[in-house]
Enzyme design. Structure first.
Site, mmCIF file in Angstrom:
data_model
loop_
_atom_site.group_PDB
_atom_site.id
_atom_site.type_symbol
_atom_site.label_atom_id
_atom_site.label_comp_id
_atom_site.label_asym_id
_atom_site.label_seq_id
_atom_site.Cartn_x
_atom_site.Cartn_y
_atom_site.Cartn_z
ATOM 1 N N ASP A 17 0.799 -1.223 0.000
ATOM 2 C CA ASP A 17 0.000 0.000 0.000
ATOM 3 C C ASP A 17 0.839 1.284 0.000
ATOM 4 O OD1 ASP A 17 -1.637 -2.102 0.625
ATOM 5 O OD2 ASP A 17 -2.415 -1.250 2.474
ATOM 6 N N ARG B 33 -7.790 -0.454 11.293
ATOM 7 C CA ARG B 33 -6.522 0.027 10.749
ATOM 8 C C ARG B 33 -6.701 1.093 9.664
ATOM 9 N NH1 ARG B 33 -6.708 -5.582 9.405
ATOM 10 N NH2 ARG B 33 -7.304 -6.011 7.246
#
Length: 628
Positions: A149, A270
């Site tokens: 990511d 998260r």
């Protein structure tokens, strides 16, 4: 390399020592180290006058060992490294303290007969010269190691900061740090040292960054404040903060971390996204919370209050919500009509299997997001297989620029590269448009990419008769697999109008407009290497992150076609970016985007146009050779 066995019972609990003297790699000095092996799986490496690095041999398909630089500080942290047991795939650098007279590295969970003990070495340098044939030429990649990511994207003082999930100790997932690259044009990237390193609180998972212009957090006006998820078995997933006063180069972690924990003990909590909500002069944080997004507010970036949640029953279900972002954009360019887009990355849930990016259009009043559409409506940001964890830069003014991760959790750990794994898809600018009562996002490559054009071929208009191919051979002399295609196609009476990207050994990517099915299709079944997942070892099961624990690595996960919606218009524009391992298509001004990886054994360098059940006409065709 010289190896000597010595008796030295005074220093070693087991009464035996193995001493290995190594000439420093690419260094004039003759520094050495001693291996103190205590039992079968615990070893101390004692280094005198350490070089810059201890180069550690890695074997990808083996279990993880634990490597720690021992300083006596409570912050000493084990790194999970797949140290070579039977054979070495490559080396990774383990940094040693500069200027120290000695250093001690503790290694656990690695047997004393492993080959790593003979092959590890000291060096003042680490060669990052590219050795992967599939490394893209103009997409961002890490110099070495694993990347997933994009994190903490922020623009400040003329620089775009691209932080990213990074494992500097191997080319598979693990040891999550924030890697760091910067660019002034979104095209040329400079690689910088790790910005946030894994620590005793856990892995440094995904998050976001803001420029605190008004010094609300007290670290100075204009400081960069970053938010990330600290993840560990001990602490779970908790939200933490760090700040930088040197334009994002180095960070100080907040001494009172965490700043936010789940009120209900949720396991999957998260990827904090923080943005400034000007109407109420407050900060908003969105956190992915299992299968929904939770919204929090703060005045000082430190104390956060729960406001609302969104997502229960919306979009693809049931799928894990991850990596949120939310942006406000004018609809059809009208500054008086603005909508919010909540970007939600999901895994699994992709139309074609694995991970993908969806979004919801609606309104946000500073407390709650209300979606315009029914829960079952799904809007995809990209219709390919390799587009995930899409997030946007902050502090870019009127422009909204997103960067996806260009891979899929089904096979990301086993794609046929080794020095590095994973690239980012092209930076893309987001806009909004309406069709009837619906509002959608358009996705287009940023204009800065036009600077890559080094050579142009303009092909005169031509007609493709039914079942008679038209070939454009040898797109460019010395083509290394990096080019852009812009075309306008009038479909005429054809039922299928398309073309193939072909290389010299017959591998090809098929891209076509299916007028009957109303689909844009990209088929990579014959694109090159497609069976790298077959019979592979699913080593993801050993990883700490359950996002990849259920991966199924078979050839069918990769070798397939993807498709997106096609409007009934008689003419269509296509903008296609080809790099050494990817094809990205933008249809009709970005109303449909499609991102897919490919691994051809030779670069594609020919176009074969075809039409079925009637002729079509290529009204314009420009091909650009791309280079940095």
């Amino acid at each position: 390399m010289k190896t000597t066995i010595l008796n030295n019972s005074k220093n070693f609990l087991m009464g035996c020592a193995v001493s290995v003297s190594l000439a420093a790699c690419q260094s004039a000095s003759k520094e050495g180290f001693t291996l103190e092996q205590q039992g079968d799986t615990l070893t101390f490496v004692h280094i005198t006058n350490p070089a810059k690095y201890l180069l550690l041999p890695v074997e990808e398909h083996t279990g993880e060992g634990q490597v720690c630089l021992v300083t006596g500080n409570p912050a000493d942290t084990d790194m999970d490294i797949r140290l070579a047991k039977k054979e070495t795939d490559y080396f990774v650098p383990f940094e040693l303290p500069a200027g120290a007279k000695e250093a001690v590295v503790r290694i656990r969970k690695t047997p004393k007969d492993a080959v790593c003990w003979k092959e590890m070495k000291l060096s003042d340098t680490f060669d990052t010269t590219n050795r992967d044939k599939f490394r893209p030429l103009y997409h961002h990649t890490p110099l070495y190691g694993w990347m997933n990511d994009a994190n903490g994207l922020v623009y400040k003082d003329g620089e775009y900061h691209l932080y990213f999930q990074y494992n500097p100790y191997g080319s598979v997932w693990g040891n999550m740090h924030w890697g760091h690259s910067v660019s002034r044009d979104l095209v040329h990237w400079e690689h910088l040292p790790v910005a946030l390193a894994r620590d005793t609180m856990g892995h440094i998972f995904s998050g976001s960054s803001v420029v605190d212009k008004d010094n609300t957090a007290g670290y100075g006006a204009g400081s960069i404040v970053s938010f990330y998820t600290s993840a560990s078995d001990k602490n779970g997933q908790i939200q933490c903060m760090a700040h930088s006063n040197d334009n994002g180069r180095t960070f100080t972690k907040y001494e009172k971390n965490p700043v936010l924990t789940p009120f209900d003990g949720l396991k999957d909590f998260r990827d904090p996204k923080v943005f400034w909500y000007a109407p109420e002069e407050k900060w908003v944080m969105i956190v992915s919370a299992d299968k929904e997004m939770r919204f929090y507010s703060s005045r000082d970036l430190k104390d956060w209050t729960y406001m609302s949640a969104f997502g229960d029953g919306y979009g693809v279900q049931p799928s894990q919500f991850e990596c949120p972002d939310m942006v406000q954009l004018p609809v059809n360019g009208d500054l008086n009509i603005k909508k919010w887009a909540l970007i939600v990355n999901i895994n699994p849930g992709c139309l074609f299997g694995g991970s993908a990016t969806q979004y919801f259009i609606g309104d946000f009043d500073g407390t709650k997001f209300v979606c315009d559409t029914k829960p079952e409506v799904v809007k995809w940001m990209d219709w390919g297989k390799d587009h995930y964890a899409t997030v946007c830069f902050s502090n870019t003014g009127d422009r909204v620029i997103a960067v996806p991760w260009m891979s899929n959790w089904q096979y990301a750990n086993i794609i046929p590269t080794q020095q590095y794994r994973s690239a980012n898809a092209l930076p893309r600018e987001l806009t909004m448009y309406s069709e009837g009562k619906e509002v959608y996002m358009a996705v287009n490559p940023v204009r800065e990419l036009e600077s890559l054009r080094k050579e142009t071929r303009e092909i005169p208009a031509f007609t493709v008769e039914a079942n008679k191919a038209v070939s454009i051979d040898t797109l460019f002399a010395g083509n290394d697999g990096a080019f852009e295609i812009n075309m306008n196609v009038a479909t005429g009476k054809s039922s299928i109008a398309g073309f193939q990207l072909v290389n010299g050994i017959g591998e090809y990517v098929d891209i076509y407009l299916d007028l009957n099915a109303k689909k844009l299709v990209m088929d990579r079944v014959h694109s090159g290497i497609v069976d790298f997942g077959k019979n592979s070892v699913p080593h993801e099961k050993e990883a700490h992150d359950n996002r990849i624990a259920n991966s199924i690595n078979y050839v069918d996960d990769f070798a397939l076609a993807t498709w997106g919606p096609l409007s009934p218009a008689q003419e269509h524009t296509l903008r296609i970016f080809v790099d050494k391992c990817s094809v990205e298509v933008f249809l009709d001004g970005g109303k449909v985007a499609m991102t897919n990886l490919v691994f051809p054994n030779e670069p594609y360098n020919c176009l074969n146009f075809y039409s079925k059940d009637g002729s079509c006409r290529v009204n314009s065709l420009n091909i650009y050779k791309l280079a940095l």
